[in-house]
Design a protein around this motif. Structure first.
Motif, mmCIF file in Angstrom:
data_model
loop_
_atom_site.group_PDB
_atom_site.id
_atom_site.type_symbol
_atom_site.label_atom_id
_atom_site.label_comp_id
_atom_site.label_asym_id
_atom_site.label_seq_id
_atom_site.Cartn_x
_atom_site.Cartn_y
_atom_site.Cartn_z
ATOM 1 N N ALA A 96 0.839 -1.198 0.000
ATOM 2 C CA ALA A 96 0.000 0.000 0.000
ATOM 3 C C ALA A 96 0.880 1.256 0.000
ATOM 4 C CB ALA A 96 -0.925 -0.003 1.217
ATOM 5 N N TYR A 97 1.913 1.253 0.831
ATOM 6 C CA TYR A 97 2.852 2.385 0.853
ATOM 7 C C TYR A 97 3.537 2.526 -0.501
ATOM 8 C CZ TYR A 97 2.873 4.092 5.671
ATOM 9 O OH TYR A 97 2.540 4.720 6.854
ATOM 10 N N ARG A 98 3.955 1.412 -1.096
ATOM 11 C CA ARG A 98 4.644 1.487 -2.390
ATOM 12 C C ARG A 98 3.723 2.030 -3.474
ATOM 13 N NH1 ARG A 98 6.772 -4.023 -0.690
ATOM 14 N NH2 ARG A 98 8.854 -3.559 0.116
ATOM 15 N N ASP A 99 2.461 1.598 -3.450
ATOM 16 C CA ASP A 99 1.541 2.122 -4.448
ATOM 17 C C ASP A 99 1.355 3.626 -4.273
ATOM 18 O OD1 ASP A 99 -0.711 1.496 -6.558
ATOM 19 O OD2 ASP A 99 -1.565 2.865 -5.092
ATOM 20 N N HIS A 100 1.303 4.080 -3.029
ATOM 21 C CA HIS A 100 1.110 5.510 -2.807
ATOM 22 C C HIS A 100 2.303 6.313 -3.309
ATOM 23 C CE1 HIS A 100 -0.238 9.254 -1.098
ATOM 24 N NE2 HIS A 100 0.914 9.384 -0.470
ATOM 25 N N PHE A 101 3.507 5.904 -2.953
ATOM 26 C CA PHE A 101 4.682 6.717 -3.261
ATOM 27 C C PHE A 101 5.297 6.429 -4.628
ATOM 28 C CE2 PHE A 101 4.650 6.875 1.440
ATOM 29 C CZ PHE A 101 4.613 8.250 1.587
ATOM 30 N N PHE A 102 5.117 5.209 -5.144
ATOM 31 C CA PHE A 102 5.749 4.851 -6.408
ATOM 32 C C PHE A 102 4.731 4.483 -7.493
ATOM 33 C CE2 PHE A 102 8.718 3.500 -3.023
ATOM 34 C CZ PHE A 102 9.772 4.355 -3.301
ATOM 35 N N MET B 6 4.472 17.594 4.101
ATOM 36 C CA MET B 6 5.820 17.074 3.936
ATOM 37 C C MET B 6 6.315 16.472 5.248
ATOM 38 S SD MET B 6 9.274 18.967 2.526
ATOM 39 C CE MET B 6 9.299 20.204 3.841
ATOM 40 N N LYS B 7 6.057 17.137 6.351
ATOM 41 C CA LYS B 7 6.507 16.635 7.643
ATOM 42 C C LYS B 7 5.782 15.337 8.010
ATOM 43 C CE LYS B 7 7.999 21.034 9.659
ATOM 44 N NZ LYS B 7 7.744 22.057 10.716
ATOM 45 N N ILE B 8 4.487 15.248 7.665
ATOM 46 C CA ILE B 8 3.740 14.026 7.945
ATOM 47 C C ILE B 8 4.383 12.847 7.235
ATOM 48 C CG2 ILE B 8 1.588 12.814 7.355
ATOM 49 C CD1 ILE B 8 0.112 15.425 8.040
ATOM 50 N N VAL B 9 4.707 13.028 5.960
ATOM 51 C CA VAL B 9 5.311 11.945 5.187
ATOM 52 C C VAL B 9 6.664 11.568 5.766
ATOM 53 C CG1 VAL B 9 6.272 11.305 2.945
ATOM 54 C CG2 VAL B 9 4.061 12.474 3.073
ATOM 55 N N VAL B 10 7.511 12.565 5.982
ATOM 56 C CA VAL B 10 8.865 12.284 6.464
ATOM 57 C C VAL B 10 8.836 11.615 7.828
ATOM 58 C CG1 VAL B 10 11.039 13.339 7.188
ATOM 59 C CG2 VAL B 10 9.916 14.112 5.096
ATOM 60 N N LEU C 130 16.156 1.863 1.760
ATOM 61 C CA LEU C 130 16.401 2.550 0.496
ATOM 62 C C LEU C 130 15.143 3.245 -0.009
ATOM 63 C CD1 LEU C 130 18.178 3.258 -1.916
ATOM 64 C CD2 LEU C 130 17.615 1.015 -2.900
ATOM 65 N N GLU C 131 14.000 2.589 0.135
ATOM 66 C CA GLU C 131 12.739 3.196 -0.281
ATOM 67 C C GLU C 131 12.446 4.451 0.531
ATOM 68 O OE1 GLU C 131 10.154 -0.656 -1.716
ATOM 69 O OE2 GLU C 131 10.562 -0.420 0.425
ATOM 70 N N ILE D 14 11.949 8.334 -0.912
ATOM 71 C CA ILE D 14 10.749 9.126 -0.646
ATOM 72 C C ILE D 14 11.114 10.464 -0.021
ATOM 73 C CG2 ILE D 14 8.631 9.221 0.730
ATOM 74 C CD1 ILE D 14 8.554 6.109 0.392
ATOM 75 N N LYS D 15 12.039 10.462 0.937
ATOM 76 C CA LYS D 15 12.473 11.721 1.556
ATOM 77 C C LYS D 15 13.063 12.656 0.513
ATOM 78 C CE LYS D 15 14.634 11.583 5.493
ATOM 79 N NZ LYS D 15 15.590 11.179 6.563
ATOM 80 N N SER D 16 13.877 12.110 -0.385
ATOM 81 C CA SER D 16 14.458 12.916 -1.442
ATOM 82 C C SER D 16 13.376 13.499 -2.347
ATOM 83 C CB SER D 16 15.435 12.067 -2.266
ATOM 84 O OG SER D 16 15.950 12.794 -3.351
ATOM 85 N N ALA D 17 12.384 12.664 -2.670
ATOM 86 C CA ALA D 17 11.307 13.128 -3.538
ATOM 87 C C ALA D 17 10.477 14.219 -2.870
ATOM 88 C CB ALA D 17 10.412 11.946 -3.920
ATOM 89 N N GLN D 18 10.228 14.100 -1.568
ATOM 90 C CA GLN D 18 9.489 15.133 -0.850
ATOM 91 C C GLN D 18 10.225 16.469 -0.900
ATOM 92 O OE1 GLN D 18 6.355 14.881 0.800
ATOM 93 N NE2 GLN D 18 6.329 13.037 -0.464
ATOM 94 N N LEU D 19 11.536 16.414 -0.719
ATOM 95 C CA LEU D 19 12.344 17.621 -0.758
ATOM 96 C C LEU D 19 12.310 18.249 -2.144
ATOM 97 C CD1 LEU D 19 14.302 19.495 0.716
ATOM 98 C CD2 LEU D 19 16.155 17.960 0.041
ATOM 99 N N LYS D 20 12.451 17.417 -3.168
ATOM 100 C CA LYS D 20 12.410 17.916 -4.538
ATOM 101 C C LYS D 20 11.056 18.558 -4.853
ATOM 102 C CE LYS D 20 13.999 15.732 -8.026
ATOM 103 N NZ LYS D 20 14.210 14.683 -9.045
ATOM 104 N N ALA D 21 9.974 17.919 -4.398
ATOM 105 C CA ALA D 21 8.643 18.454 -4.663
ATOM 106 C C ALA D 21 8.451 19.805 -3.993
ATOM 107 C CB ALA D 21 7.582 17.464 -4.186
#
Length: 446
Positions: free
Chosen positions: A127-133, A215-219, A232-233, A237-244
C-alpha cells in the motif's frame, strides 16, 4: 455525516444514504453549530429510526467533529459522507463486500489502481509502495474510504490539524493493517466555493502551512520504526518530498507569486538557498534507482463457469433480451475467458452475449466455443479479418437487445455493471438515446 452550514446540499446527501441497496446501516449526523437551516433539515430525517441527529454544544471544526461523529457510532465500519457530497446507491454494498472479503484489513479505499481488479488486498508495504511509487493510493479524502472502527480507534482517530488529518490517518492505518482497493466510481464529490479544498488555497500563508505539514507528515511517518518500507525506499521518498517542495517554491517564483515563495520558505524554517543546496545533494539517487516496488496484490477471483449453462441462472426464453453484451475479439486467448466470466457474474440477468471472432489465429475460437450455447451466448467467426471498428459494427448487427454494451475481450465488468448502468438509463433518459454514466468528473486524458 458532519455538517456545518450545508443547507444547500444536505438533503441530497442524506437522500443518497437512504437510497443505498445495502440496508444494514445507521446514519449519525453531527451538526457543528450551523447558523443556517442545516440542523432543521437534518432533523426532518430523524423520523427514520436509523438516523440520529446530534448538535454540538460549540463549534469544533472539521476533524474534531469527524472524531466526535465516530465516537457516537455503533457500526463495525465507519463511512464518512460529507454533507455536500453524494454516494451512489451501490456504494455501501460494494465497500462492505470488499472489507468483509478481507477481514484483516483496516482501511478500504475506492479508487482506480492500474492493473488491479478490485477488491484486492494490499499488504502495508505494498500500500505504501503504491502511494509513493504508483497510483497515489492515500491521495483521497474521507468520502472515498471505509474504515474498520476498531482500527480507527486503535490509531487514536484523526489528527486535529486542518486539511491534513486524512492523509496521516490513512498512513497510520496502513502501517498496522492491510488495505483493500475497492471499485472506483462509488461517490460523487461536489465542487463548490465553500468546501475545505478551496479554503486550503485561500491565502499564500495557508498554502505554505499545509504544504509543510504534509511534507513533515510523510517524512515523520516513513522515519517511524513501524514504517513497512525498506531503508532505500525511505531515502528515495524523503528525497522526492524535498524535490517536490523545492519545485513548489520554484514554480511560485516562475509565476511571479513571490509572496507564496516567501511563505513556503518561512513555514519550513529554512532559507531558499538551503533547500536548493539540499536538493542538489539528494537528487542524484532519485532518478537512477531502478525499483519496481509494486507487487501483484492478492485478488478476489471471479467464479469460473462449470459449463456453458450451469455457470448462470437462466431459463431460455423467446423474449428479446434487454441488453446485448458484445465482445469483438481478435487473438484474445489470454483474457477472453475472464471477460466472459465477468458477464456470467452479472447480477442483472436479462442479457445475451455475442462474441465475434475477427479471424483470430490463436485459441480464441476454442475458448469462445466452449462457452457458447447457441442461445444466450452466441459465437460467430468472420471469414476474414475486418478490423477493429468494422468488427464492432458486426457485433451490433447480430444483437437482439434493446441496449448494447460493448466489452473488449481483454477487459472485465464488475458484477453490478449492467444493473447500475440500466438504473441510470431508466431514471434519466426517456428517449432511448445515449447515456453517459460518469461516476465523477473525468480526469484529464480519460
Amino acid at each position: 455525516m458532519t455538517v456545518y452550514n450545508r443547507e444547500k446540499f444536505l438533503a441530497a446527501a442524506i437522500e443518497s444514504v437512504l437510497a443505498q441497496s445495502f440496508t444494514d446501516w445507521e446514519l449519525v449526523i453531527v451538526d457543528d453549530q450551523s447558523n443556517d437551516g442545516s440542523l432543521e433539515i437534518a432533523r426532518r430525517y430523524a423520523k427514520d429510526r436509523r438516523v440520529r441527529v446530534i448538535l454540538n454544544e460549540q463549534n469544533l471544526g472539521d476533524y474534531p467533529n469527524r472524531n466526535c461523529a465516530a465516537s457516537l457510532a455503533c457500526g463495525k465500519y465507519l463511512k464518512y459522507v460529507d454533507a455536500d457530497d453524494l454516494i451512489y446507491p451501490h456504494c455501501l454494498e460494494l465497500m462492505v463486500q470488499g472489507m468483509e472479503a478481507f477481514p484483516e484489513a483496516g482501511l478500504g479505499i475506492s479508487r482506480v489502481v492500474p492493473g488491479v481488479f478490485a477488491p484486492a488486498l494490499f499488504s502495508p508495504a505494498d500500500a505504501y509502495r503504491d502511494h509513493f511509487f504508483g497510483s497515489g493510493m492515500f491521495s483521497v479524502g474521507p468520502l472515498d474510504t471505509i474504515v474498520r472502527r476498531d482500527a480507527f480507534e486503535e490509531i487514536g482517530a484523526f489528527n486535529l490539524a486542518r486539511h491534513t488529518g486524512d492523509l496521516l490517518c490513512w498512513m497510520r492505518l496502513a502501517q498496522r493493517r492491510p488495505v483493500v482497493a475497492i471499485a472506483s466510481g462509488l461517490v460523487w464529490w461536489r465542487a463548490h466555493g465553500q468546501q475545505e479544498s478551496v479554503a486550503e488555497r485561500r491565502t499564500p500563508g495557508i498554502v505554505a502551512e499545509v504544504a509543510v505539514r504534509r511534507m513533515k507528515i510523510v517524512v515523520e511517518t516513513i522515519e517511524d520504526a513501524t514504517c513497512p518500507l525498506a531503508e532505500l525506499e525511505r531515502k528515495i521518498i524523503k528525497s522526492a518530498q524535498l524535490k517536490a517542495y523545492v519545485g513548489m517554491i520554484g514554480g511560485a517564483l516562475r509565476r511571479g507569486r513571490f509572496g507564496l515563495a516567501r511563505a513556503l520558505c518561512r513555514q519550513s524554517g529554512q532559507r531558499l538557498f538551503s533547500f536548493l543546496q539540499a536538493s542538489l545533494t539528494h537528487t542524484s539517487a532519485f532518478p537512477r534507482v531502478g525499483l519496481n516496488p509494486v507487487r501483484p496484490p492478492k485478488l478476489v477471483a471471479l467464479p469460473a463457469p462449470k459449463s456453458p449453462i450451469s455457470a448462470f441462472s437462466f431459463q431460455p426464453s423467446t423474449s428479446t433480451p434487454l441488453v446485448s453484451v458484445l465482445i469483438p475479439a481478435y487473438n484474445a486467448e489470454a483474457h477472453l475467458a475472464e471477460a466472459i466470466e465477468s458477464v456470467l457474474d452479472q447480477r442483472f440477468t436479462d442479457w445475451e452475449l455475442i462474441i465475434v471472432d475477427d479471424a483470430s489465429t490463436d485459441r480464441t475460437a476454442e475458448i469462445a466455443q466452449s462457452c457458447a450455447d447457441g442461445n444466450r451466448i452466441r459465437y460467430f467467426r468472420n471469414e476474414r479479418n475486418l478490423g477493429k471498428w468494422p468488427n464492432h459494427n458486426r457485433c451490433a448487427e447480430l444483437a437482439h437487445g434493446k441496449h448494447l454494451k460493448f466489452l473488449h475481450a481483454d477487459d472485465l465488468l464488475y458484477p453490478l455493471c449492467l444493473q447500475v448502468m440500466l438504473q441510470h438509463a431508466a431514471s434519466v433518459v426517456k428517449d432511448e438515446t445515449l447515456v453517459l454514466c460518469a461516476p465523477s468528473p473525468l480526469p484529464a486524458g480519460t
